[in-house]
Scaffold this motif. Structure first.
Motif, PDB file in Angstrom:
ATOM      1  N   THR A  41       1.148  -0.889  -0.309  1.00 24.64           N
ATOM      2  CA  THR A  41       0.045   0.096   0.176  1.00 24.64           C
ATOM      3  C   THR A  41       0.661   1.461   0.110  1.00 24.64           C
ATOM      4  OG1 THR A  41       0.182   0.348   2.550  1.00 24.64           O
ATOM      5  CG2 THR A  41      -1.927  -0.607   1.453  1.00 24.64           C
ATOM      6  N   THR A  42       0.494   1.953  -0.125  1.00 21.37           N
ATOM      7  CA  THR A  42       0.852   3.814   0.089  1.00 21.37           C
ATOM      8  C   THR A  42       1.074   3.617   1.249  1.00 21.37           C
ATOM      9  OG1 THR A  42      -1.216   4.691   0.107  1.00 21.37           O
ATOM     10  CG2 THR A  42      -0.031   5.000  -1.959  1.00 21.37           C
TER      11      THR A  42
ATOM     12  N   LEU B  98       1.105   4.904   5.307  1.00 18.83           N
ATOM     13  CA  LEU B  98      -0.233   5.153   5.966  1.00 18.83           C
ATOM     14  C   LEU B  98      -0.032   5.447   7.437  1.00 18.83           C
ATOM     15  CD1 LEU B  98      -2.421   1.733   5.438  1.00 18.83           C
ATOM     16  CD2 LEU B  98      -2.791   4.048   4.168  1.00 18.83           C
TER      17      LEU B  98
ATOM     18  N   THR C 207      -0.823   2.045  11.714  1.00 19.33           N
ATOM     19  CA  THR C 207      -2.534   0.867  11.506  1.00 19.33           C
ATOM     20  C   THR C 207      -2.763  -0.863  11.551  1.00 19.33           C
ATOM     21  OG1 THR C 207      -2.641   2.205   9.581  1.00 19.33           O
ATOM     22  CG2 THR C 207      -4.476   0.427   9.245  1.00 19.33           C
TER      23      THR C 207
ATOM     24  N   SER D  77       3.836   1.569   4.692  1.00 23.10           N
ATOM     25  CA  SER D  77       3.810   0.860   3.638  1.00 23.10           C
ATOM     26  C   SER D  77       2.904  -0.278   4.424  1.00 23.10           C
ATOM     27  CB  SER D  77       4.466   0.670   2.436  1.00 23.10           C
ATOM     28  OG  SER D  77       4.330   1.973   1.748  1.00 23.10           O
TER      29      SER D  77
ATOM     30  N   LEU E   1      -8.638  -0.781   5.414  1.00 20.01           N
ATOM     31  CA  LEU E   1      -8.145  -1.329   4.226  1.00 20.01           C
ATOM     32  C   LEU E   1      -9.242  -0.423   3.229  1.00 20.01           C
ATOM     33  CD1 LEU E   1      -4.769  -3.736   4.922  1.00 20.01           C
ATOM     34  CD2 LEU E   1      -4.789  -1.061   5.227  1.00 20.01           C
TER      35      LEU E   1
ATOM     36  N   VAL F 251      -7.998   1.962   0.402  1.00 14.83           N
ATOM     37  CA  VAL F 251      -6.497   2.312   0.426  1.00 14.83           C
ATOM     38  C   VAL F 251      -5.627   1.822  -0.987  1.00 14.83           C
ATOM     39  CG1 VAL F 251      -3.894   1.982   2.007  1.00 14.83           C
ATOM     40  CG2 VAL F 251      -6.420   2.076   3.263  1.00 14.83           C
TER      41      VAL F 251
END
Length: 402
Positions: A238-239, A241, A244, A278, A313, A316
């Motif tokens: 993912t980009t 964040l 999380t 990420s 998520l 996302v």
């Protein structure tokens, strides 16, 4: 053993760890790779250092040895020099612990039984109730039936870890030859005395086949086939964040996927963050030879499993996906030790998706075996001449792609 020449075939993390241990033991070590250091399987991994996914037995013992050694090895590298300290810091050693979550009643029963067996082998596996899980992972699903915390699970940045191990080997006197492909073996009197390469002949006293998923093909070239095959896995990234995911979190299906011998696609949810922010979403396992294509259906299945654990998520952005090949052996145990068919040849491969975590323990085992010293764990289960390794029905590199 000063002056004994050892050639390590493969500059991934297992080869790098072996090179470091053997160079420190006084062997004259050369590492050979047809590509670059840590450029293949190692750079396409997640950096797992796990005990949580292994039941009692030899692989768990190797994992426990490795887990103990990892911080010791990194501390020794850091203390060696300023450059070593930088390399060790880049490894991003993070003993964050793991959390395994079951989402069905059957999964909860299996997870509980698995953990009970692990505890008999000194694995710490702590039950988390709903409140404790929410405190540990605020964003994980509340639709769960059981959860366990494994405090000894850890993570590294895999390419950086291999680089640090290899750099320490080179600082101790090892040499590295990249862009050098092995074509065959040189023998005399039934013993391996060197290798043919695209860069010419290279004499050696001992040779370690540490070529990961390509170990089967390389072993065949050397005249001593072993049944090590590629098994592909894919990961979504993912980009970055906000915080999380705070542990390595995976669903209870993961252990079954790891231990499966099916050629069909196996997926399970494995979710963890990196220091850059990420989130890595895995995992998949499928036997497709060396077909390196990313498959949208596989990535979709991986994402769906991850969303079951972390519904937040959804939406996302995923900035990239990558896949790699793991060295698979039918009985799911690494191959570690000398080849009785060709004296001078050793095999150190078959760790499948656990090679990052098991690398340093494997290398310590190889060092003690080569020196004829007592080993901390029994090496017999990993021997080369066991049926699962030698009774290959076909050349490992000849699997059809699908």
């Amino acid at each position: 053993m000063y002056g004994t020449r050892v050639t390590v075939l493969g500059a991934g993390i297992v080869g790098a760890a072996c090179a470091r241990e053997l160079a420190q033991a006084g062997f004259d070590v050369t590492v050979v790779d047809r590509g670059g250091a840590a450029a293949a399987t190692t750079s396409h991994g997640e950096g797992n250092v796990l005990v949580s996914d292994k039941g009692p037995g030899p692989e768990l013992q190797l994992a426990q040895l490795s887990r103990r050694l990892w911080p010791e090895v990194l501390a020794a590298i850091a203390e060696g020099s300023a450059r070593g300290a930088e390399a060790a810091a880049a490894v991003e050693w993070e003993p964050k612990g793991g959390i395994v979550v079951a989402t069905t009643e059957a999964g909860a029963r299996e997870l509980s039984a698995f953990a009970a067996a692990q505890r008999t082998a000194s694995v710490r596996a702590d039950v988390l109730d709903a409140d404790a899980l929410a405190d540990a992972e605020p964003f994980v699903t509340r639709d769960h039936t059981a959860a366990l915390h494994y405090p000894d699970d850890a993570q590294v940045q895999p390419a950086a870890a291999a680089t640090a191990l290899l750099a320490d080997a080179l600082a101790t006197g090892a040499t590295l030859r990249t862009g050098c492909e092995v074509l065959g073996a040189l023998t005399r009197g039934g013993r391996l005395t060197g290798i043919h390469t695209t860069a010419g002949r290279l004499g050696t006293d001992l040779c370690i086949n540490a070529a990961g998923p390509w170990s089967g093909d390389l072993a065949a070239r050397l005249g001593a086939p072993v049944d090590v095959r590629p098994r592909r896995g894919d990961v979504l990234v993912t980009t970055p964040l906000p915080p999380t995911v705070f542990h390595k979190v995976y669903d209870a299906d993961y252990v079954g996927a790891v231990g499966s011998s099916s050629e069909d696609l196996q997926t399970s949810a494995v979710v963890e963050s990196t220091r850059a922010g990420s989130v890595l979403l895995g995992s998949s396992r499928r036997r497709v030879g060396f077909d390196d294509r990313l498959r949208p259906d596989v990535l979709s299945a991986v994402a769906a499993k991850a969303l079951r654990l972390f519904p937040g998520l959804a939406g996302v952005p995923v900035m990239r996906a990558y896949g790699g090949f793991r060295p698979y052996v039918p009985d799911h145990l690494p191959v570690i030790g000398p080849d009785p068919r060709l004296p001078g040849l050793w095999h150190v491969s078959g760790h499948e998706g656990a090679g990052i975590g098991l690398s340093v323990g494997t290398a310590r085992l190889v060092r003690h075996l080569m020196l004829g010293r007592p080993t901390e764990i029994d090496p017999a289960p990993f021997r080369v001449d066991r049926p699962a390794v030698l009774n290959a029905a076909a050349h490992p590199g000849s699997e059809e792609t699908v």
